[in-house]
Design a protein around this motif. Structure first.
Motif, mmCIF file in Angstrom:
data_model
loop_
_atom_site.group_PDB
_atom_site.id
_atom_site.type_symbol
_atom_site.label_atom_id
_atom_site.label_comp_id
_atom_site.label_asym_id
_atom_site.label_seq_id
_atom_site.Cartn_x
_atom_site.Cartn_y
_atom_site.Cartn_z
ATOM 1 N N ASP A 3 33.462 53.615 50.911
ATOM 2 C CA ASP A 3 34.521 54.478 51.431
ATOM 3 C C ASP A 3 35.261 55.209 50.320
ATOM 4 O OD1 ASP A 3 34.584 53.727 54.443
ATOM 5 O OD2 ASP A 3 34.520 51.803 53.396
ATOM 6 N N ALA A 4 35.363 54.585 49.165
ATOM 7 C CA ALA A 4 36.057 55.206 48.034
ATOM 8 C C ALA A 4 35.416 54.748 46.739
ATOM 9 C CB ALA A 4 37.542 54.846 48.038
ATOM 10 N N CYS A 5 35.331 55.665 45.788
ATOM 11 C CA CYS A 5 34.864 55.340 44.443
ATOM 12 C C CYS A 5 35.844 55.956 43.455
ATOM 13 C CB CYS A 5 33.464 55.878 44.200
ATOM 14 S SG CYS A 5 32.869 55.609 42.504
ATOM 15 N N VAL A 6 36.353 55.140 42.554
ATOM 16 C CA VAL A 6 37.265 55.629 41.520
ATOM 17 C C VAL A 6 36.617 55.412 40.163
ATOM 18 C CG1 VAL A 6 39.540 55.432 40.455
ATOM 19 C CG2 VAL A 6 39.284 55.102 42.935
ATOM 20 N N TYR A 7 36.401 56.515 39.445
ATOM 21 C CA TYR A 7 35.847 56.422 38.090
ATOM 22 C C TYR A 7 37.013 56.415 37.114
ATOM 23 C CZ TYR A 7 32.774 56.978 34.098
ATOM 24 O OH TYR A 7 32.103 56.768 32.911
ATOM 25 N N ALA A 8 37.299 55.223 36.553
ATOM 26 C CA ALA A 8 38.453 55.050 35.675
ATOM 27 C C ALA A 8 38.064 54.784 34.234
ATOM 28 C CB ALA A 8 39.320 53.892 36.193
ATOM 29 N N VAL A 57 27.368 61.240 51.370
ATOM 30 C CA VAL A 57 26.883 62.378 52.155
ATOM 31 C C VAL A 57 26.095 61.886 53.368
ATOM 32 C CG1 VAL A 57 25.328 64.364 52.136
ATOM 33 C CG2 VAL A 57 26.901 63.997 50.223
ATOM 34 N N ALA A 58 25.266 60.879 53.163
ATOM 35 C CA ALA A 58 24.479 60.332 54.268
ATOM 36 C C ALA A 58 25.375 59.750 55.364
ATOM 37 C CB ALA A 58 23.517 59.271 53.752
ATOM 38 N N LEU A 108 32.401 69.857 42.692
ATOM 39 C CA LEU A 108 31.885 68.959 43.720
ATOM 40 C C LEU A 108 32.781 68.974 44.955
ATOM 41 C CD1 LEU A 108 30.716 65.793 41.744
ATOM 42 C CD2 LEU A 108 29.276 67.459 42.918
ATOM 43 N N ALA A 109 34.087 69.106 44.753
ATOM 44 C CA ALA A 109 35.002 69.167 45.893
ATOM 45 C C ALA A 109 34.662 70.344 46.796
ATOM 46 C CB ALA A 109 36.445 69.256 45.409
ATOM 47 N N VAL A 129 32.833 64.697 52.691
ATOM 48 C CA VAL A 129 33.140 63.886 51.513
ATOM 49 C C VAL A 129 34.236 64.562 50.704
ATOM 50 C CG1 VAL A 129 32.221 62.885 49.385
ATOM 51 C CG2 VAL A 129 30.790 62.992 51.434
ATOM 52 N N ARG A 130 35.256 63.802 50.375
ATOM 53 C CA ARG A 130 36.361 64.326 49.580
ATOM 54 C C ARG A 130 36.151 63.976 48.101
ATOM 55 N NH1 ARG A 130 41.713 62.048 52.232
ATOM 56 N NH2 ARG A 130 40.503 60.137 52.066
ATOM 57 N N VAL A 131 36.571 64.887 47.242
ATOM 58 C CA VAL A 131 36.523 64.657 45.791
ATOM 59 C C VAL A 131 37.874 65.047 45.216
ATOM 60 C CG1 VAL A 131 35.406 65.215 43.602
ATOM 61 C CG2 VAL A 131 34.042 65.131 45.703
ATOM 62 N N SER A 132 38.430 64.179 44.370
ATOM 63 C CA SER A 132 39.721 64.440 43.745
ATOM 64 C C SER A 132 39.642 64.166 42.252
ATOM 65 C CB SER A 132 40.828 63.562 44.351
ATOM 66 O OG SER A 132 40.968 63.772 45.735
#
Length: 234
Positions: free
Chosen positions: A74-79, A117-118, A156-157, A165-168
């Motif tokens: 549901d969410a991925c955070v690249y930190a 996306v799927a 990508l957003a 799909v949201r991109v921030s």
């Protein structure tokens, strides 16, 4: 009993913003998979940790195996992020900043975004920097790699929003983490404050978030000064 809000993947979460964010998500009812180069201090029934280096050739395969048991991300955070002062005798440290800050994020996108996306839903968040508009002679790879990250995620957003799909991209100033090595750190944020910004971003879905707001004006002034110095080199 706390309702499960979804499954989150956090990359670079053994300390700093990522660690605080992991704990806050677990407290809020999320289940979390964490990925970092070191073991995590987090112990929770809803948490699973994978040790992996985002610069390793086998990272995409390890990441894919780590999330394979999860029904949906549901969410991925690249930190994950690094920044080192320039040492002309060791330019590999500058190259590594690109590998971690930009290419590591891109490799994470390779694995995570197709699944989102799927599913027709999901939110990818990358932690960038207000320095992404600067040019630095002291640590040139850091702002350059963050500029690449910011531009990539904004692109990508545009591409992914129609697919659900949201991109921030969250652009921080100085945050009190082990990476914050500058002797002067105006408008310093704590890791907890930064994590709250990311949580609000997950709730609201804005494409670009810059904090603290006042630092943006400071960065604008620095950008003008740097541009003048570069022109003087002619």
């Amino acid at each position: 009993m706390t309702r499960t809000r979804g499954h989150a993947l956090l990359v670079g979460n053994s300390d700093g913003i990522g660690l605080v964010l992991t704990r806050r998500l677990l407290e809020s009812g999320w289940t979390v998979t964490g990925v970092s180069r070191r073991d995590s201090p987090v112990t929770h029934d809803g948490y699973r940790h994978v040790v992996a280096d985002v610069t390793a050739p086998d990272y995409p395969a390890l990441l894919a195996a780590a999330v394979e048991p999860v029904d949906r991300i549901d969410a991925c955070v690249y930190a994950a992020g690094i920044g080192e002062p320039l040492d002309l005798a060791d330019l590999a440290t500058q190259t590594r900043a690109f590998e971690v800050n930009l290419l590591g994020a891109a490799r994470t996108v390779e694995v995570v975004v197709p699944r989102m996306v799927a599913a027709g839903r999901g939110h990818f968040v990358g932690l960038s920097s207000l320095a992404d508009v600067l040019v630095s002679g002291d640590a040139p790879a850091y702002p350059a790699s963050k500029a690449g990250l910011t531009a990539y995620l904004k692109g990508l957003a545009l591409a992914l929003r129609p697919r659900g799909v949201r991109v921030s991209v969250v652009r921080f100033g100085f945050v009190d983490t082990k990476m914050g090595k500058a002797p002067n750190r105006p408008l310093l944020m704590s890791a907890a404050e930064a994590a709250e910004v990311v949580l609000r971003t997950l709730d609201r879905g804005r494409v670009t978030v810059s904090r603290p707001r006042r630092m943006a004006a400071v960065v604008g002034g620095l950008r003008a000064v740097t541009a003048a110095r570069i022109r003087a080199l002619r």
